[in-house]
Design an enzyme around this catalytic site. Structure first.
Site, PDB file in Angstrom:
ATOM      1  N   SER A 123       0.773  -0.850   0.301  1.00 49.66           N
ATOM      2  CA  SER A 123       0.289  -0.076   0.210  1.00 49.66           C
ATOM      3  C   SER A 123       0.680   1.110   0.066  1.00 49.66           C
ATOM      4  CB  SER A 123      -1.274  -0.306   1.244  1.00 49.66           C
ATOM      5  OG  SER A 123      -1.807  -0.522   0.886  1.00 49.66           O
ATOM      6  N   SER A 160       2.905  -3.750   7.570  1.00 50.33           N
ATOM      7  CA  SER A 160       3.080  -4.664   8.943  1.00 50.33           C
ATOM      8  C   SER A 160       4.284  -4.880   9.908  1.00 50.33           C
ATOM      9  CB  SER A 160       2.230  -5.936   8.773  1.00 50.33           C
ATOM     10  OG  SER A 160       1.107  -5.602   8.153  1.00 50.33           O
ATOM     11  N   GLU A 189      -2.724 -14.218   0.510  1.00 51.50           N
ATOM     12  CA  GLU A 189      -2.836 -12.639   2.506  1.00 51.50           C
ATOM     13  C   GLU A 189      -3.921 -13.736   2.559  1.00 51.50           C
ATOM     14  OE1 GLU A 189      -2.430  -9.030   1.609  1.00 51.50           O
ATOM     15  OE2 GLU A 189      -2.400  -8.644   3.601  1.00 51.50           O
ATOM     16  N   GLU A 248     -15.965  -4.645   0.763  1.00 52.38           N
ATOM     17  CA  GLU A 248     -16.600  -4.611  -0.239  1.00 52.38           C
ATOM     18  C   GLU A 248     -16.102  -4.792  -1.669  1.00 52.38           C
ATOM     19  OE1 GLU A 248     -16.021  -2.074   2.440  1.00 52.38           O
ATOM     20  OE2 GLU A 248     -17.866  -2.348   3.736  1.00 52.38           O
TER      21      GLU A 248
END
Lengths: 388, 370
Positions: free
Chosen positions: A137, A169, A251, A373
């Site tokens: 990201s 992370s 993932e 979503e």
């Protein structure tokens, strides 16, 4: 032991091996944030037993039981992997090692990496020597991941990386990062490469992001003129999106599969009953029953998909279903734990500390690794074939 | 345990069943029966029996194919898709499972089930909720025999059956009887249920039974009935999963075809996400169904958790599928001319039969220690 192909004979040998090698202190139930062994150069073992357990399991390839033996695994097929899981659960053994290297990079390398890359990177992951983090990201690219901008220029003898990642992370504890970088500005999906970067390289810096849970598992990571050797690209240059998609599938399975189904090994109702007067409150009890039904069924679905994959039928986009169902279920579970805990559960520190933090942490479940979503859109378009 | 993937044999069975049912028992078949005021098509059941469906749980030496509960679930799933109506669950699944556990196997009863000659119904319910343990119907000892008195309700296939498995109270415990439906003192009245399938209220007015009519041992009904109920619950769950798949298939097709504002309504994210969620629910339920079948085949003494899990999940999934099916079809979904209503009604009846969501979720909770 690993040469035994018959599952039941393997079970006997494994049982004997576990009896001898798994320390008593490591037989205290499923792993959670406090009992996980992450490994890596910065890792501090929480006990001598944790260290011993990792070393013994790694020596047998049992930290990554399904990986080939030449890369540090045990080479187990699905039938024997099931036996391994059952025998571990039978004695309540902790998983000896967990990491993003095992869950995500490993499968991607096994699929896309060269033989040299596999030999170089996989065994240290299996032994818990190198801890990896994920650089996907970016501040401007969340659900629209392919919009990432971190620049990776070909300098002839090396790559030059500049940019910023977010939600990396445990980057502050990792030794290496696998990152998606832009190698071609002209093409959105076909201008991305999958790059392995040593976190100790000059120009890499990282800082934790404090979350509403009070913890900082995520970081921002910056690349400032970072030099990376040419052979650190996995797969083809500009075709990193293929690697990324493959890895995202893993993932999703990982997020839905690991620990999320603590509800399967440990009854939610039994946990709730510990601190809510035997679960007599009718709405709480009803919700707990529903959550238990759903957790068991989602757990069986994970098993069914593994069986399907072993039988040669790919799981593919259906992994979006596992991610969606698993994470929504985990949020429900923690809402119920909070409700059962009542005012005790609200304490930030003290005897009951941790429950609220865990509850708040689960709110990220339906955001990280693709939002719920996005998962529904994947199912809708790629599984159901709806337009758009 | 065998894997949670269909075996080659099960896949072939499903394919064959689908081909037959699409042709011989589509929803229009059920509609035709309803419009004619009938609940059963003997010719259809005869064909099913000839294909071996009636004997799917009957041992080979008694004329069955003995393919097991997972396979029975595969068939039930396919039948659910088209809402095929037959005494498959009552006779081939529940009665066959009960009778095959008895050492004498009750003469040629299993053979007659497998051939489709004998149709059984299970008379358990007395109130408006499934509660076998609360059975009040009495079987009073008279000499060497019994006299059965009481009322049963919601006996699925009870009006068409020629034999009844009846649960009654002897002294303090329960006993299961297998008696012909036309025995003196039995009065059957059809219950015209919303799903247009066969169901009956049955009055037992001093019906005489002998020791030969007892299935298994006196006072030990549950030894034979529990496995039979679980077999029925698992197969019913499978049928409901098929029902959900049938309703869902219609809905997805409609989302792709129906245009509003100039585009297919399947373009709208509000509907896409609801359809996707529904698919996720059906996938998760499918795992519970197959697992229940496997468990009944391989470890029947410990299958209760798996079976109740399957029935609970199937109930909630089927109900969601039909509610979304009607809603997403809009006004047409509410019309009798359209098939979705048939799915909604069958789902509602199946939700109640052999234990509703709460009954089975309660079983799951109990077995999970709370």
């Amino acid at each position: 032991m690993l040469d035994i192909q018959d599952p039941e004979q393997f079970r006997s040998a494994l049982r004997a091996w576990l009896e001898e090698n798994c320390p008593e202190e490591m037989r205290d139930g499923a792993a959670d944030e406090t009992t996980i062994c992450w490994g890596g150069k910065n890792w501090k073992f929480s006990s001598e037993a944790q260290k011993i357990w990792l070393e013994r399991a790694a020596a047998e390839g049992l930290t990554v039981p399904t990986w080939p033996r030449e890369y540090g695994g045990a080479g187990l097929d699905r039938a024997r992997e099931k036996v391994f899981q059952e025998e571990m659960a039978r004695i309540n053994a902790r998983t000896p090692l967990q990491s993003f290297g095992i869950w995500m990079l490993g499968p991607a390398l096994l699929h896309f990496g060269t033989h040299e890359q596999k030999l170089e990177y996989l065994p240290p992951i299996a032994r818990g020597e190198i801890r990896w983090c994920q650089g996907y990201s970016e501040p401007g690219a969340g659900s629209d991941l392919a919009g990432l901008q971190t620049k990776c220029e070909d300098m002839g003898d090396r790559w030059l990386v500049n940019g910023q990642k977010v939600w990396t992370s445990y980057a502050d504890k990792a030794d290496w990062i696998f990152a998606l970088v832009r190698t071609d500005k002209e093409s959105k999906h076909k201008g991305i490469s999958f790059l392995l970067i040593d976190m100790t390289s000059d120009g890499v810096s990282t800082r934790p992001i404090k979350l509403i849970s009070g913890a900082s598992p995520f970081c921002e990571t910056f690349f400032d003129n970072v030099k990376v050797p040419k052979h650190h690209v996995v797969g083809e240059v500009n075709r990193g999106w293929d690697v990324a998609k493959y890895l995202l599938t893993h993932e999703r399975e990982m997020i839905s599969g690991s620990g999320m189904f603590a509800g399967v090994s440990r009854s939610l109702g039994a946990v709730l009953a510990d601190d809510s007067d035997g679960l007599t409150e009718p709405t709480l009890r009803a919700k707990a029953m529903e959550a238990e039904v759903d957790a068991l069924a989602v757990g069986l679905t994970l098993e069914r998909y593994k069986d399907q994959a072993e039988a040669g039928g790919g799981v593919g986009d259906a992994s979006a279903m596992l991610k969606y169902m698993g994470t929504e279920l985990n949020k429900r579970r923690h809402e119920l734990l909070m409700a059962a805990g009542g005012s005790d559960a609200l304490e930030w520190d003290g005897t009951h500390a941790g429950r609220a933090g865990d509850w708040l942490r689960t709110k990220a479940n339906s955001i990280e690794g693709g939002t719920s979503e996005v998962m529904l859109s994947i199912v809708s378009r790629r599984v159901l074939g709806l337009p758009g | 345990m065998a894997t949670l993937v269909k075996t080659e044999e099960e896949t072939m069975l499903a394919d064959a069943a689908r081909g037959f049912l699409d042709d011989a028992a589509p929803v229009t078949h059920l509609r035709g029966l309803r419009d004619a005021g009938e609940t059963h098509d003997p010719a259809l059941w005869k064909e099913m029996a000839q294909m071996g469906w009636a004997g799917i749980l009957v041992p080979e030496e008694q004329g069955g194919s003995d393919m097991g509960h997972a396979a029975a679930g595969v068939l039930a799933h396919e039948m659910g898709k088209t809402l095929a109506t037959s005494p498959f669950l009552s006779s081939a699944v529940i009665a066959a499972t009960a009778l095959r556990q008895v050492s004498d196997a009750r003469g040629d009863a299993l053979q007659r089930i497998a051939s489709g000659e004998a149709i059984y119904a299970l008379a358990v319910d007395e109130g408006n909720k499934f509660a076998p343990d609360a059975t009040a119907m009495t079987a009073e000892r008279v000499g060497n025999g019994f006299r059965l008195t009481g009322d049963k309700t919601f006996v699925v296939d009870g009006a068409l059956a020629d034999r009844l498995l009846v649960l009654a109270r002897t002294e303090e415990a329960l006993t299961l009887f297998d008696i012909p439906a036309d025995r003196d003192g039995i009065t059957r009245s059809a219950q015209n249920m919303i799903d247009a399938r066969d169901s009956a209220r049955i009055r037992f007015d001093g019906v005489e039974a002998t020791g030969d009519d007892v299935v298994g041992q006196v006072d030990h009904a549950m030894d034979v009935l529990k496995p039979a109920l679980e077999a029925g619950q698992a197969a019913l769950a499978a049928e409901m999963s098929g029902l959900a798949a049938g309703a869902f298939g219609m809905t997805v097709e409609y989302l792709k075809e129906r245009k509003q504002f100039g585009i297919a309504i399947g373009n709208f994210q509000a509907l896409q996400h609801r359809a996707a969620h529904l698919w996720c629910e059906t996938e998760v339920t499918a795992s519970a169904i197959l697992h229940a079948g496997r468990k009944l085949d391989e470890d029947p003494a410990n299958a209760t958790l798996a079976v109740s899990l399957a029935k609970a999940r199937a109930t909630s999934t089927a109900q969601l599928a039909v509610m979304e099916g009607v809603q997403m079809h809009g006004g047409i979904g509410m019309t009798d001319a359209f098939d979705m209503g048939f799915y909604m009604k069958r789902a509602r009846v199946s939700a109640e039969w052999l234990g509703d969501y709460g009954y089975h979720a309660g079983q799951v909770a109990r077995l999970r220690g709370f």
